[in-house]
Motif scaffolding. Structure first.
Motif, PDB file in Angstrom:
ATOM      1  N   PRO A 121     -31.009  17.726   5.491  1.00  0.00           N
ATOM      2  CA  PRO A 121     -29.454  17.620   5.166  1.00  0.00           C
ATOM      3  C   PRO A 121     -28.699  16.799   5.331  1.00  0.00           C
ATOM      4  CG  PRO A 121     -30.229  19.449   6.663  1.00  0.00           C
ATOM      5  CD  PRO A 121     -31.358  18.262   6.773  1.00  0.00           C
ATOM      6  N   ALA A 122     -27.821  16.482   4.244  1.00  0.00           N
ATOM      7  CA  ALA A 122     -26.852  15.498   4.190  1.00  0.00           C
ATOM      8  C   ALA A 122     -25.545  16.069   3.575  1.00  0.00           C
ATOM      9  CB  ALA A 122     -27.371  14.354   3.408  1.00  0.00           C
ATOM     10  N   PRO A 123     -24.570  15.373   3.994  1.00  0.00           N
ATOM     11  CA  PRO A 123     -23.219  15.992   3.084  1.00  0.00           C
ATOM     12  C   PRO A 123     -23.227  15.671   1.799  1.00  0.00           C
ATOM     13  CG  PRO A 123     -22.924  14.361   5.275  1.00  0.00           C
ATOM     14  CD  PRO A 123     -24.130  14.427   4.913  1.00  0.00           C
ATOM     15  N   VAL A 124     -22.476  16.588   1.294  1.00  0.00           N
ATOM     16  CA  VAL A 124     -22.272  16.575  -0.228  1.00  0.00           C
ATOM     17  C   VAL A 124     -21.373  15.442  -0.125  1.00  0.00           C
ATOM     18  CG1 VAL A 124     -21.266  17.298  -2.272  1.00  0.00           C
ATOM     19  CG2 VAL A 124     -22.733  18.935  -0.911  1.00  0.00           C
ATOM     20  N   THR A 125     -21.626  14.126  -1.173  1.00  0.00           N
ATOM     21  CA  THR A 125     -20.704  13.050  -0.978  1.00  0.00           C
ATOM     22  C   THR A 125     -20.714  12.447  -2.592  1.00  0.00           C
ATOM     23  OG1 THR A 125     -21.505  12.233   1.133  1.00  0.00           O
ATOM     24  CG2 THR A 125     -20.355  10.684  -0.276  1.00  0.00           C
ATOM     25  N   LEU A 126     -19.303  12.244  -3.058  1.00  0.00           N
ATOM     26  CA  LEU A 126     -19.228  11.703  -4.196  1.00  0.00           C
ATOM     27  C   LEU A 126     -18.220  10.666  -4.347  1.00  0.00           C
ATOM     28  CD1 LEU A 126     -19.506  11.719  -7.408  1.00  0.00           C
ATOM     29  CD2 LEU A 126     -17.860  13.522  -7.460  1.00  0.00           C
ATOM     30  N   THR A 127     -18.440   9.471  -4.740  1.00  0.00           N
ATOM     31  CA  THR A 127     -17.317   8.374  -4.987  1.00  0.00           C
ATOM     32  C   THR A 127     -17.426   8.062  -6.454  1.00  0.00           C
ATOM     33  OG1 THR A 127     -18.789   6.711  -4.325  1.00  0.00           O
ATOM     34  CG2 THR A 127     -17.400   7.857  -2.544  1.00  0.00           C
ATOM     35  N   ILE A 144     -15.206  12.852  -2.611  1.00  0.00           N
ATOM     36  CA  ILE A 144     -15.248  14.023  -2.036  1.00  0.00           C
ATOM     37  C   ILE A 144     -16.235  14.016  -1.037  1.00  0.00           C
ATOM     38  CG2 ILE A 144     -15.786  16.464  -2.367  1.00  0.00           C
ATOM     39  CD1 ILE A 144     -14.241  16.431  -5.277  1.00  0.00           C
ATOM     40  N   VAL A 145     -16.110  14.700   0.060  1.00  0.00           N
ATOM     41  CA  VAL A 145     -16.962  15.002   0.900  1.00  0.00           C
ATOM     42  C   VAL A 145     -17.087  16.393   1.510  1.00  0.00           C
ATOM     43  CG1 VAL A 145     -15.793  14.062   2.969  1.00  0.00           C
ATOM     44  CG2 VAL A 145     -18.338  13.943   3.007  1.00  0.00           C
ATOM     45  N   SER A 146     -18.098  17.019   2.008  1.00  0.00           N
ATOM     46  CA  SER A 146     -18.248  18.230   2.303  1.00  0.00           C
ATOM     47  C   SER A 146     -19.410  18.580   2.880  1.00  0.00           C
ATOM     48  CB  SER A 146     -17.891  19.356   1.251  1.00  0.00           C
ATOM     49  OG  SER A 146     -19.160  19.668   0.516  1.00  0.00           O
ATOM     50  N   SER A 147     -19.481  19.779   3.783  1.00  0.00           N
ATOM     51  CA  SER A 147     -20.972  19.940   4.225  1.00  0.00           C
ATOM     52  C   SER A 147     -21.853  20.601   3.115  1.00  0.00           C
ATOM     53  CB  SER A 147     -20.941  20.933   5.264  1.00  0.00           C
ATOM     54  OG  SER A 147     -20.531  22.319   4.856  1.00  0.00           O
TER      55      SER A 147
END
Length: 351
Positions: free
Chosen positions: A186-192, A199-202
């Motif tokens: 698993p890794a955080p949802v990450t968008l730049t 955006i970052v989320s679980s």
């Protein structure tokens, strides 16, 4: 466009529904009378006088009361719409004075609570990217952004994609990113995007519609930069490379540093020497940019394998010139000798 749609569009310009109906009636009849407008719009004749007066004030129609009955004529639509736009521009300064810029700045941070909204925001940001996309998300939701990623590639947007396959394995198209890595944890949802929005989320926030988890949106450059650094240091380096784009044709000019680093790394890995023409200035200075030319003898990076960085987020060129060797980093570089703006990469001539 049907009449109802036209009325709806006119109300967006600030006309009331009755004003829009009356205006359409005048347009359709050419030169007409108050009685006709009243009958066709189901507006009382007394109220119609008030309505057409407002249309005249907006410079959309002309009223000729020197004849009986009073004649109503539409100003040509091209002029009428221009008049509406001019009226909006005329109050722009007053609106700017009223605008609460402090409140607007606060919108650079927001919490997104629903799965659907998170996914929608991811797509919207990807669609708006012009230079760069860095994205990590679970395999099972990749399908929600694939079309947007593919469109971004067609626009020439550089993309790094990490797909976490702990929830399931999926077929990943080579056409959606310049570099694709996968990881079975698993890794955080990450968008730049474009180093400006993130955006970052679980992972659970996008996998489970009943999740209590949420996403955080940022549009603060320093925070987005930190988000990217965390992504590279903690997750990207753990992935297994599944795809890397082929080398592009040279010469090529890059206005963003990371795609230039990626391209140079591909060439140097294949032992194909490069020269570069780079706009540079000393790091952490306000000096003017100057153009230098030299041979790229080394690339420090952790974008595409084999990695050659000395610390997780390092991206720099080692450039050799007749006057000496120096290092070049991207915007806001701090350990390199120079920061770069525009970079033109060229194949080194055969000797």
């Amino acid at each position: 466009m049907v009449e109802d749609d036209i009325v709806d569009e006119l109300t967006r310009f600030g006309l009331s529904e009755k004003e829009a109906l009356a205006y359409v009636a005048v347009l359709q009849n050419g030169s007409t009378t108050m009685r006709v407008v009243s009958e066709e719009t189901d507006i009382s004749k007394s109220y119609a006088y008030d309505i057409v007066g407002k249309l005249e004030d907006r410079d959309l129609i002309e009223i000729d009361d020197h004849v009986q009955p009073t004649q109503l004529r539409a100003i040509p639509p091209s002029e009428g719409i221009e008049n509406l736009v001019s009226q909006l521009h005329s109050i722009e300064t007053q609106l700017e004075d009223l605008f609460d810029s402090e409140s607007y700045e606060q919108q650079k941070f927001s919490i997104i609570k629903s799965r659907r909204t998170i996914l929608t925001q991811l797509v919207d940001l990807i669609d708006s990217a012009t230079d760069e996309i860095v994205l990590a998300l679970p395999a099972s939701v990749l399908c929600r952004v694939e079309d947007s990623l593919r469109d971004a590639q067609e626009r020439g947007v550089f993309c790094m994609l990490l797909v976490t396959e702990y929830d399931e394995e999926v077929e990943i198209s080579d056409s959606i990113a310049n570099v694709v890595q996968t990881w079975d944890a698993p890794a955080p949802v990450t968008l730049t995007i474009d180093r400006s929005d993130g955006i970052v989320s679980s992972a659970d926030a996008v996998l489970n519609s009943n999740s209590d988890e949420y996403a955080i949106y940022h549009a603060e450059e320093q925070i987005v930069s930190s988000l990217f650094d965390s992504f590279i240091a903690n997750y990207w380096l753990m992935g297994e490379q599944r795809h890397a784009a082929q080398k592009g044709s040279l010469p090529a000019t890059f206005t963003s540093f990371r795609p230039a680093v990626f391209e140079a790394a591909l060439y140097l890995t294949d032992e194909q020497p490069l020269t570069a023409e780079i706009e540079v200035r000393p790091t952490q200075s306000d000096d003017s940019f100057e153009i230098v030319e030299g041979t790229i003898v080394e690339v420090k990076q952790s974008i595409v394998r084999p990695f050659s960085n000395e610390f997780p987020t390092q991206e720099s060129f080692v450039v050799e010139t007749p006057d000496g060797t120096f290092t070049v980093g991207g915007a806001k570089a701090f350990i390199e000798d120079f920061e770069a703006r525009n970079i033109t990469l060229k194949r080194e001539p055969d000797r």
